[in-house]
Write a protein that holds these residues in place. Structure first.
Motif, mmCIF file in Angstrom:
data_model
loop_
_atom_site.group_PDB
_atom_site.id
_atom_site.type_symbol
_atom_site.label_atom_id
_atom_site.label_comp_id
_atom_site.label_asym_id
_atom_site.label_seq_id
_atom_site.Cartn_x
_atom_site.Cartn_y
_atom_site.Cartn_z
ATOM 1 N N GLN A 102 0.714 -1.316 0.163
ATOM 2 C CA GLN A 102 0.048 0.088 0.041
ATOM 3 C C GLN A 102 0.674 1.138 -0.003
ATOM 4 O OE1 GLN A 102 -2.854 -0.930 -1.356
ATOM 5 N NE2 GLN A 102 -3.873 0.510 0.053
ATOM 6 N N ALA A 103 1.917 1.132 0.825
ATOM 7 C CA ALA A 103 2.814 2.386 0.918
ATOM 8 C C ALA A 103 3.457 2.384 -0.989
ATOM 9 C CB ALA A 103 4.025 2.039 1.744
ATOM 10 N N LEU A 134 -4.631 0.903 -8.518
ATOM 11 C CA LEU A 134 -3.598 -0.020 -7.677
ATOM 12 C C LEU A 134 -3.705 0.127 -6.034
ATOM 13 C CD1 LEU A 134 -0.129 -0.265 -9.254
ATOM 14 C CD2 LEU A 134 -1.750 -2.008 -9.228
ATOM 15 N N HIS A 135 -3.830 1.429 -5.765
ATOM 16 C CA HIS A 135 -3.983 1.654 -4.488
ATOM 17 C C HIS A 135 -5.437 1.291 -3.736
ATOM 18 C CE1 HIS A 135 -2.668 3.662 -0.591
ATOM 19 N NE2 HIS A 135 -3.530 4.358 -0.366
ATOM 20 N N PRO A 190 0.094 8.915 8.208
ATOM 21 C CA PRO A 190 0.829 8.512 9.574
ATOM 22 C C PRO A 190 0.439 7.324 10.085
ATOM 23 C CG PRO A 190 0.529 10.808 9.544
ATOM 24 C CD PRO A 190 -0.315 10.468 8.431
ATOM 25 N N LEU A 191 -1.137 7.174 10.086
ATOM 26 C CA LEU A 191 -1.528 5.827 10.337
ATOM 27 C C LEU A 191 -1.237 4.646 9.407
ATOM 28 C CD1 LEU A 191 -3.728 4.399 12.701
ATOM 29 C CD2 LEU A 191 -5.584 5.027 10.780
ATOM 30 N N GLY A 192 -1.062 5.066 8.412
ATOM 31 C CA GLY A 192 -0.531 3.762 7.427
ATOM 32 C C GLY A 192 0.896 3.424 7.831
ATOM 33 N N VAL A 193 1.769 4.413 8.304
ATOM 34 C CA VAL A 193 3.192 4.098 8.997
ATOM 35 C C VAL A 193 3.181 3.431 10.102
ATOM 36 C CG1 VAL A 193 5.236 5.067 9.662
ATOM 37 C CG2 VAL A 193 4.040 6.157 7.437
#
Length: 126
Positions: free
Chosen positions: A34-35, A50-51, A110-113
């Motif tokens: 996802q990143a 893709l995302h 930031p939540l994804g990280v």
């Protein structure tokens, strides 16, 4: 007969533990992808597709993690801690979906990280 039941119990526990580890690894991989697709979202025309697809796969991976945690806990009588961790990841994944749809990148990124870091930590613990 009792020796057969006790002999298969460790094998089942090992199998469900392996399934749990694989589920966490899949979740970690999908969050990482996802990143990557978020970077493509900023630089290419197909990044959005893709995302979007990756978000659905990542959400499914979070559900798989929860299923694996329940299967590792319930039949074997193990600790419920992985179930709580997996439930937390599913809540975070749900928040990610909502924030992504609402286009709130200041919290979404930031939540994804954070999710990736926690997933790597969960994988390292297993």
């Amino acid at each position: 007969m009792a020796t057969q039941v006790t002999a298969t119990a460790p094998a089942n526990a090992q199998r469900t533990s392996s399934f749990l580890r694989i589920a966490i690894a899949i979740q970690t991989l999908t969050i990482f992808l996802q990143a990557v697709s978020a970077g493509l979202l900023l630089t290419s025309s197909y990044g959005a597709v893709l995302h979007d697809v990756g978000a659905r796969v990542m959400y499914g991976a979070s559900m798989l993690y929860l299923l694996a945690a329940v299967l590792a806990w319930k039949p074997g009588g193990g600790s419920p801690r992985p179930v709580w961790h997996a439930t937390g990841f599913l809540v975070l994944a749900s928040a990610q979906v909502v924030l992504g749809i609402a286009h709130v990148p200041s919290v979404h990124l930031p939540l994804g990280v954070l999710m990736f870091g926690l997933s790597v930590l969960a994988l390292a613990r297993r």
